[in-house]
Design an enzyme around this catalytic site. Structure first.
Site, PDB file in Angstrom:
ATOM      1  N   ASP A  42      37.125  -6.029 -13.629  1.00 24.57           N
ATOM      2  CA  ASP A  42      37.362  -6.104 -14.827  1.00 24.57           C
ATOM      3  C   ASP A  42      38.350  -6.627 -15.529  1.00 24.57           C
ATOM      4  OD1 ASP A  42      35.134  -6.408 -16.925  1.00 24.57           O
ATOM      5  OD2 ASP A  42      36.907  -4.698 -17.962  1.00 24.57           O
ATOM      6  N   MET A  63      29.390  12.160  -1.903  1.00 27.53           N
ATOM      7  CA  MET A  63      29.015  10.857  -2.834  1.00 27.53           C
ATOM      8  C   MET A  63      29.938  10.702  -4.214  1.00 27.53           C
ATOM      9  SD  MET A  63      27.070   9.353  -0.987  1.00 27.53           S
ATOM     10  CE  MET A  63      26.970   7.780  -2.477  1.00 27.53           C
ATOM     11  N   GLU A  64      29.988  11.919  -4.481  1.00 32.17           N
ATOM     12  CA  GLU A  64      30.741  12.076  -5.918  1.00 32.17           C
ATOM     13  C   GLU A  64      32.549  11.284  -5.974  1.00 32.17           C
ATOM     14  OE1 GLU A  64      28.309  14.851  -6.469  1.00 32.17           O
ATOM     15  OE2 GLU A  64      29.058  14.424  -4.723  1.00 32.17           O
ATOM     16  N   LEU A  92      19.131  10.724  -6.237  1.00 33.99           N
ATOM     17  CA  LEU A  92      18.354  12.198  -5.635  1.00 33.99           C
ATOM     18  C   LEU A  92      20.117  12.998  -4.987  1.00 33.99           C
ATOM     19  CD1 LEU A  92      16.115  10.503  -2.820  1.00 33.99           C
ATOM     20  CD2 LEU A  92      16.041  11.045  -4.929  1.00 33.99           C
ATOM     21  N   CYS A  93      20.763  12.163  -5.987  1.00 34.43           N
ATOM     22  CA  CYS A  93      22.077  13.114  -5.878  1.00 34.43           C
ATOM     23  C   CYS A  93      21.847  14.414  -6.696  1.00 34.43           C
ATOM     24  CB  CYS A  93      23.772  12.646  -6.201  1.00 34.43           C
ATOM     25  SG  CYS A  93      24.125  11.158  -5.344  1.00 34.43           S
ATOM     26  N   HIS A  94      22.508  16.207  -5.913  1.00 32.09           N
ATOM     27  CA  HIS A  94      22.018  16.819  -6.553  1.00 32.09           C
ATOM     28  C   HIS A  94      23.035  17.022  -7.495  1.00 32.09           C
ATOM     29  CE1 HIS A  94      19.606  17.752  -3.714  1.00 32.09           C
ATOM     30  NE2 HIS A  94      18.490  18.479  -3.760  1.00 32.09           N
TER      31      HIS A  94
END
Length: 307
Positions: free
Chosen positions: A112, A97-98, A61-63
């Site tokens: 990793d 969020m980015e 739901l991120c733009h």
């Protein structure tokens, strides 16, 4: 997905951090760039930047946003590495969020690339959090710190005659109330310059903000601009430039609005379009500027308690 189509764009930044715990010999491998898979810090930096740019694909739901800057930085300790993600944009919503995604992807990439060199329980990515954000409603407020009175004057022959309801003026009233304006006067008058002049004369000593709604177009009776502009003692052209720019990104008809803004004595007077959407868009575009203007100019004397 939340609708951000009516939010004004602004410069926005976000900084997030996270910590990867690892044995000292793994931290030394990061310093030298000698893990089995290559230079882990450089690889994880690229992974974090790519993660920031593709956040809208990873989180449902991120733009999608234009990313003007994305970077990942590190601080190496004895048994940990702090990861710092920085993201910048100019857009209608923030990049928190980015930045968090950049830190998470960089941390997972380090995990990793270090796991061949230690036991799984020796590695731990935690404390991923937002450290700082700037821009949008957290930085450019849309709500007055202290309530002020305002006046809304709707100009429409058909509305004044009771032939149709007023929706544009009501939209403006709702926005003003959300912004902490109170004691809002509300008048509906015909497209009559004389009545408008009389109301402005009566109200310029009572209300710090006066908004007219209607009469900014190109019709034969659209005379609000011609009536108001000669009265302005200090015009503020940037306000209506911002409104038209905001509106034109949503409809090409916004270029036809002739609205003006400025002071008549101590009252700020702004002429908004008469359509419901046009009035809403125009006021939405300039509301943060209005709030800032009134919040920082409390020293301007004004009748009715505006001090």
């Amino acid at each position: 997905m939340k609708n951000v189509g009516m939010k004004a764009e602004s410069y926005r930044t976000a900084i997030a951090t996270g910590i990867l715990h690892a044995p000292p010999h793994c931290i030394e491998l990061l310093r030298t760039g000698n893990t089995e898979k290559g230079d882990a810090l450089k690889t994880a930096r690229i992974a974090g930047i790519l993660g920031a740019k593709r956040t809208d694909e990873l989180i449902p739901l991120c733009h999608p946003l234009p990313i003007y800057r994305a970077d990942v930085e590190y601080t190496l300790g004895e048994a940990q590495v702090e990861i710092r993600g920085i993201v910048e944009t100019i857009g209608p919503t923030g990049v928190e969020m980015e930045a968090l995604t950049a830190v998470s992807l960089a941390g997972l990439t380090l995990y990793d690339m270090l796991k061949p060199h230690c036991e799984p329980e020796d590695l731990c990515l935690d404390q991923v959090k937002l450290e700082k954000k700037k821009g949008g409603k957290s930085h450019f407020s849309r709500v007055l710190k202290e309530s002020l009175s305002a006046s809304v004057i709707v100009l429409s022959d058909t509305v004044a005659a009771g032939k149709k309801p007023d929706t544009a003026g009501q939209n403006v009233m709702d926005l003003l109330q959300e912004a902490n304006f109170s004691n809002i006067a509300y008048h509906i008058i015909p497209d009559d310059p004389k009545q408008l002049l009389a109301l402005i004369h009566d109200q310029k000593k009572q209300y710090p903000l006066i908004l007219t709604v209607g009469g900014t177009g190109l019709g034969p009776k659209d005379l609000t601009v011609e009536t108001i502009q000669p009265l302005l003692t200090r015009e503020i052209p940037g306000l209506m430039e911002a409104s038209r720019n905001f509106g034109q990104r949503r409809t090409p008809y916004a270029a036809l609005s002739r609205g003006v803004a400025g002071y008549i004595e101590n009252s700020l007077v702004i002429t908004l379009p008469g359509s419901r959407q046009g009035a809403f868009e125009s006021l939405s575009a300039i509301l943060p500027a209005l709030v800032h203007l009134f919040d920082v100019q409390k020293n301007i004397p004004h009748a009715g308690g505006y001090q």
